[in-house]
Design a protein around this motif. Structure first.
Motif, short mmCIF file in Angstrom:
data_model
loop_
_atom_site.label_atom_id
_atom_site.label_comp_id
_atom_site.label_asym_id
_atom_site.label_seq_id
_atom_site.Cartn_x
_atom_site.Cartn_y
_atom_site.Cartn_z
N ALA A 105 0.87 -1.25 -0.09
CA ALA A 105 -0.11 -0.09 -0.08
C ALA A 105 0.82 1.25 0.06
O ALA A 105 0.79 2.28 -0.68
N GLU A 106 1.74 1.30 0.95
CA GLU A 106 2.90 2.62 0.93
C GLU A 106 3.39 2.76 -0.44
O GLU A 106 3.43 4.07 -0.95
N ARG A 107 3.80 1.57 -0.98
CA ARG A 107 4.35 2.07 -2.42
C ARG A 107 3.32 2.45 -3.42
O ARG A 107 3.81 3.40 -4.06
N ALA A 108 2.31 1.95 -3.28
CA ALA A 108 1.16 2.64 -4.32
C ALA A 108 0.86 4.12 -4.18
O ALA A 108 0.81 4.68 -4.91
N LEU A 109 0.92 4.41 -2.70
CA LEU A 109 0.20 5.74 -2.38
C LEU A 109 1.55 6.93 -2.79
O LEU A 109 1.39 7.96 -3.14
#
Length: 312
Positions: A105-109
């Motif tokens: 998730a962090e990579r996507a955001l």
């Protein structure tokens, strides 16, 4: 008499006030554009995205949407986000959360370009925000400020207690209340699950904001007379016996038929006996979160296109 703040009405007023800025941008061939990315089969997430698009169309913001298969790898989601970053007609990009467990998730955001990060999640935007020079104010905390402003509650000089320390609400709201600004300059206490004697903290507050996800944690006997209460909580709980059998929702179903009811982090009934102003759940903070997303989309378009607009 307690002022029950109508979040739907305040949000509608803000959307109306954004129209002039949107038309100014449109006249300069720079109509704001907001894109959503959905990687979920969750019905609630689909509903949230649908409502955001309805809001865009209501005020004249161009809306775009991308679906990503819920079983796809992180790389596919990131690729979709990066493509949106390159599209000049898209000024804001929002990745709907929560994401599937297998997704980073962090990579996507963090893949969202900072200038298009209308949620304010990118590390660059978080850093600017904490330093006091925000590109975007996070939607829910900014909505809380607007609700207090509408209710005539003075933030400057107030003792504010925030119950909850999340990255989405508690921490950024504390920073907003602390800012050297007309809608800041409060003395802020942030409480959380390890806080001892929560009632002692809330009882001395002029403003109490709850965002902890614990149903009806804050009760009237924990509040002082005249306090302003903003309830960010949204909790599904089993139907209380105190609700009548014939209580109906807009869908025609009773709470008993649905099996649950929605309550906040504040016991609304007892809190209204103390509060000068209070938000209901639902119908309080939720509509403002969506309205402030539109606000950030307009701001993003203004900055990217170099067209000055007046924002409410």
């Amino acid at each position: 008499m307690t002022n029950v703040i109508d979040g739907d009405a305040v949000a509608q007023s803000l959307r109306d006030d954004l129209r002039d800025a949107i038309e100014t941008l449109a006249d300069a061939d720079a109509r704001p554009g907001l894109a959503t990315v959905l990687m979920s089969d969750d019905a609630a997430s689909e509903t949230y995205v649908t409502r955001k698009h309805e809001d865009c169309r209501e005020v004249g913001i161009e809306d775009f949407h991308e679906d990503v298969d819920a079983n796809a790898p992180t790389e596919e989601l990131v690729s979709v986000v990066e493509d949106l970053n390159e599209r000049p007609e898209v000024h804001g990009v929002l990745v709907q959360t929560p994401l599937p467990e297998h997704v980073e998730a962090e990579r996507a955001l963090q893949a969202v370009a900072p200038e298009k990060d209308v949620d304010g999640f990118h590390f660059a935007n978080v850093g600017r925000f904490v330093r006091g020079t925000p590109r975007f104010r996070p939607c829910t905390p900014h909505g809380v400020q607007k609700l207090l402003e509408h209710a005539g509650v003075e933030i400057e000089g107030a003792d504010a207690v925030i119950v909850g320390r999340s990255n989405l609400v508690g921490k950024p709201l504390a920073n907003l209340f602390l800012r050297r600004a007309d809608d800041g300059n409060a003395t802020v206490t942030v409480c959380h699950s390890r806080t001892e004697d929560l009632a002692a903290k809330t009882h001395g507050a002029d403003i109490v904001v709850t965002a902890c996800g614990v149903p009806e944690l804050v009760t009237g006997d924990m509040l002082s007379d005249g306090v302003a209460v903003i309830d960010v909580g949204y909790n599904r709980v089993e139907v209380s016996e105190r609700r009548s059998e014939d209580s109906r929702t807009e869908s025609g179903q009773s709470d008993n038929e649905r099996g649950y009811e929605i309550v906040g982090d504040v016991d609304f009934e007892s809190a209204t006996e103390k509060a000068s102003a209070i938000t209901p759940v639902p119908g309080g903070v939720g509509p403002m979160t969506r309205a402030m997303l539109l606000y950030n989309a307009v701001r993003a378009a203004s900055e990217q296109e170099g067209v000055t607009v007046d924002l409410p």
